[in-house]
Motif scaffolding. Structure first.
Motif, PDB file in Angstrom:
ATOM      1  N   ILE A   1       0.839  -1.200   0.000  1.00 33.68           N
ATOM      2  CA  ILE A   1       0.000   0.000   0.000  1.00 33.68           C
ATOM      3  C   ILE A   1       0.871   1.247   0.000  1.00 33.68           C
ATOM      4  O   ILE A   1       0.588   2.219  -0.714  1.00 33.68           O
ATOM      5  CB  ILE A   1      -0.961  -0.007   1.207  1.00 33.68           C
ATOM      6  N   ASP A   2       1.955   1.231   0.766  1.00 32.23           N
ATOM      7  CA  ASP A   2       2.873   2.368   0.773  1.00 32.23           C
ATOM      8  C   ASP A   2       3.430   2.600  -0.632  1.00 32.23           C
ATOM      9  O   ASP A   2       3.572   3.746  -1.072  1.00 32.23           O
ATOM     10  CB  ASP A   2       4.006   2.098   1.753  1.00 32.23           C
ATOM     11  N   ARG A   3       3.703   1.512  -1.344  1.00 37.61           N
ATOM     12  CA  ARG A   3       4.228   1.633  -2.701  1.00 37.61           C
ATOM     13  C   ARG A   3       3.179   2.215  -3.651  1.00 37.61           C
ATOM     14  O   ARG A   3       3.491   3.047  -4.499  1.00 37.61           O
ATOM     15  CB  ARG A   3       4.693   0.269  -3.202  1.00 37.61           C
ATOM     16  N   LEU A   4       1.912   1.766  -3.504  1.00 39.00           N
ATOM     17  CA  LEU A   4       0.849   2.313  -4.349  1.00 39.00           C
ATOM     18  C   LEU A   4       0.688   3.808  -4.126  1.00 39.00           C
ATOM     19  O   LEU A   4       0.481   4.573  -5.071  1.00 39.00           O
ATOM     20  CB  LEU A   4      -0.475   1.606  -4.058  1.00 39.00           C
ATOM     21  N   VAL A   5       0.803   4.223  -2.873  1.00 34.74           N
ATOM     22  CA  VAL A   5       0.642   5.641  -2.542  1.00 34.74           C
ATOM     23  C   VAL A   5       1.800   6.463  -3.088  1.00 34.74           C
ATOM     24  O   VAL A   5       1.588   7.534  -3.682  1.00 34.74           O
ATOM     25  CB  VAL A   5       0.535   5.825  -1.013  1.00 34.74           C
ATOM     26  N   ARG A   6       3.022   5.964  -2.925  1.00 33.03           N
ATOM     27  CA  ARG A   6       4.192   6.785  -3.223  1.00 33.03           C
ATOM     28  C   ARG A   6       4.854   6.497  -4.570  1.00 33.03           C
ATOM     29  O   ARG A   6       5.469   7.381  -5.161  1.00 33.03           O
ATOM     30  CB  ARG A   6       5.228   6.609  -2.099  1.00 33.03           C
ATOM     31  N   LYS A   7       4.704   5.257  -5.049  1.00 30.30           N
ATOM     32  CA  LYS A   7       5.394   4.897  -6.288  1.00 30.30           C
ATOM     33  C   LYS A   7       4.469   4.345  -7.370  1.00 30.30           C
ATOM     34  O   LYS A   7       4.842   4.286  -8.545  1.00 30.30           O
ATOM     35  CB  LYS A   7       6.484   3.865  -5.989  1.00 30.30           C
ATOM     36  N   GLY A   8       3.257   3.932  -6.982  1.00 29.98           N
ATOM     37  CA  GLY A   8       2.353   3.341  -7.945  1.00 29.98           C
ATOM     38  C   GLY A   8       2.767   1.925  -8.308  1.00 29.98           C
ATOM     39  O   GLY A   8       3.550   1.291  -7.595  1.00 29.98           O
ATOM     40  N   ASP A   9       2.262   1.449  -9.430  1.00 26.93           N
ATOM     41  CA  ASP A   9       2.582   0.101  -9.897  1.00 26.93           C
ATOM     42  C   ASP A   9       2.677   0.145 -11.418  1.00 26.93           C
ATOM     43  O   ASP A   9       1.662   0.122 -12.113  1.00 26.93           O
ATOM     44  CB  ASP A   9       1.499  -0.888  -9.448  1.00 26.93           C
TER      45      ASP A   9
ATOM     46  N   ILE B   1      -0.541   1.935 -12.941  1.00 24.03           N
ATOM     47  CA  ILE B   1      -1.142   2.696 -11.847  1.00 24.03           C
ATOM     48  C   ILE B   1      -0.139   3.741 -11.376  1.00 24.03           C
ATOM     49  O   ILE B   1       0.959   3.393 -10.918  1.00 24.03           O
ATOM     50  CB  ILE B   1      -1.530   1.785 -10.665  1.00 24.03           C
ATOM     51  N   VAL B   2      -0.481   5.002 -11.518  1.00 25.01           N
ATOM     52  CA  VAL B   2       0.403   6.069 -11.051  1.00 25.01           C
ATOM     53  C   VAL B   2       0.274   6.190  -9.539  1.00 25.01           C
ATOM     54  O   VAL B   2      -0.746   5.817  -8.958  1.00 25.01           O
ATOM     55  CB  VAL B   2       0.062   7.421 -11.722  1.00 25.01           C
ATOM     56  N   PRO B   3       1.297   6.698  -8.856  1.00 26.68           N
ATOM     57  CA  PRO B   3       1.199   6.854  -7.396  1.00 26.68           C
ATOM     58  C   PRO B   3       0.100   7.841  -7.007  1.00 26.68           C
ATOM     59  O   PRO B   3      -0.045   8.897  -7.631  1.00 26.68           O
ATOM     60  CB  PRO B   3       2.586   7.366  -7.002  1.00 26.68           C
ATOM     61  N   CYS B   4      -0.678   7.492  -5.999  1.00 27.52           N
ATOM     62  CA  CYS B   4      -1.755   8.376  -5.536  1.00 27.52           C
ATOM     63  C   CYS B   4      -1.209   9.758  -5.189  1.00 27.52           C
ATOM     64  O   CYS B   4      -1.842  10.784  -5.465  1.00 27.52           O
ATOM     65  CB  CYS B   4      -2.451   7.780  -4.316  1.00 27.52           C
ATOM     66  N   ALA B   5      -0.017   9.770  -4.571  1.00 21.70           N
ATOM     67  CA  ALA B   5       0.565  11.031  -4.100  1.00 21.70           C
ATOM     68  C   ALA B   5       0.934  11.966  -5.242  1.00 21.70           C
ATOM     69  O   ALA B   5       1.011  13.181  -5.037  1.00 21.70           O
ATOM     70  CB  ALA B   5       1.804  10.750  -3.251  1.00 21.70           C
ATOM     71  N   SER B   6       1.138  11.433  -6.439  1.00 24.20           N
ATOM     72  CA  SER B   6       1.547  12.290  -7.549  1.00 24.20           C
ATOM     73  C   SER B   6       0.452  13.285  -7.924  1.00 24.20           C
ATOM     74  O   SER B   6       0.742  14.363  -8.443  1.00 24.20           O
ATOM     75  CB  SER B   6       1.921  11.443  -8.766  1.00 24.20           C
TER      76      SER B   6
END
Length: 234
Positions: A149-157, A162-167
């Motif tokens: 989940i931390d990766r999805l938020v900060r780095k995406g997949d 999937i772009v990072p949510c934080a972007s």
């Protein structure tokens, strides 16, 4: 909750009784999808919002019946609006008013009618009011944030496009401009929204970007993201 809904419906019905702006029950207007250019120009053309006047709009239109005294949802049924960016709230109201947001008329009819009953100045004012109030931090039992989940938020997949949510939504879920703040959002509403984008029942975002980013997310990932942002203090 039923009493609140009946009161709001009665108020809106009275407001719109003599208005020709609303035609037909459940009749979806034909709204032109936003382009980045058109949306940017419309937001810039909106009048400057006044938070104090917006509070009066919030109370007079009985927005508080569903969204709480200052936009903080009193239940898990409705979105929290406190701490939301003024530009995003403005966009949502315009989308309801023009027919771009119309996932389910039976669920959205109150918002559609409210938006049609408000002019640009009232929309700008109530958006400024919500933006002036701090977001909610939900006290819910959650699992520790996993590396995934931390990766999805900060780095995406990258493998799933999937772009990072934080972007887009910021490192702390604070949002910016027409990109919504998601920190402090009602987790159940967050899940419903993501599912609506995923199934393309909701497609009022520019170029249907969220539909693309949510397409391959699992239900467990969506729930974990909902819990993560609900407890995040921006």
């Amino acid at each position: 909750m039923l009493k609140q809904t009946l009161l709001v419906t009665a108020l809106i019905g009275t407001t719109l009784a003599s208005s020709a702006a609303f035609s037909g029950h459940g009749e979806k207007p034909h709204a032109t999808p936003w382009s980045n250019f058109a949306l940017e120009n419309k937001i810039k053309a909106m009048p400057k919002g006044d938070a104090l006047k917006g509070q009066k709009v919030h109370e007079q239109m009985m927005c508080n019946a569903c969204h709480g005294e200052k936009g903080e949802s009193p239940s898990r049924n409705y979105a929290s609006l406190n701490g939301q960016t003024a530009e995003y709230t403005t966009k949502m109201m315009l989308d309801y008013r023009d027919g771009r947001r119309w996932e389910d008329y039976k669920q959205a009819n109150i918002m559609v009618k409210l938006a049609k009953a408000m002019d640009d100045q009232q929309i700008a004012d109530v958006a400024a009011f919500y933006a002036s109030n701090p977001s909610t931090v939900w006290d819910i039992e959650t699992q520790p944030v996993t590396a995934k989940i931390d990766r999805l938020v900060r780095k995406g997949d990258v493998s799933r496009m999937i772009v990072p949510c934080a972007s887009c939504h910021g490192a702390h879920g604070e949002g910016k401009g027409i990109t919504p703040a998601i920190a402090g959002q009602v987790p159940e509403y967050f899940v419903r929204t993501m599912k609506a984008y995923q199934t393309k029942h909701r497609k009022n975002d520019v170029a249907e970007g969220m539909a693309q980013f949510t397409h391959d997310l699992t239900s467990d990932e969506i729930q974990a993201l909902a819990d993560y942002y609900a407890t995040l203090n921006k």
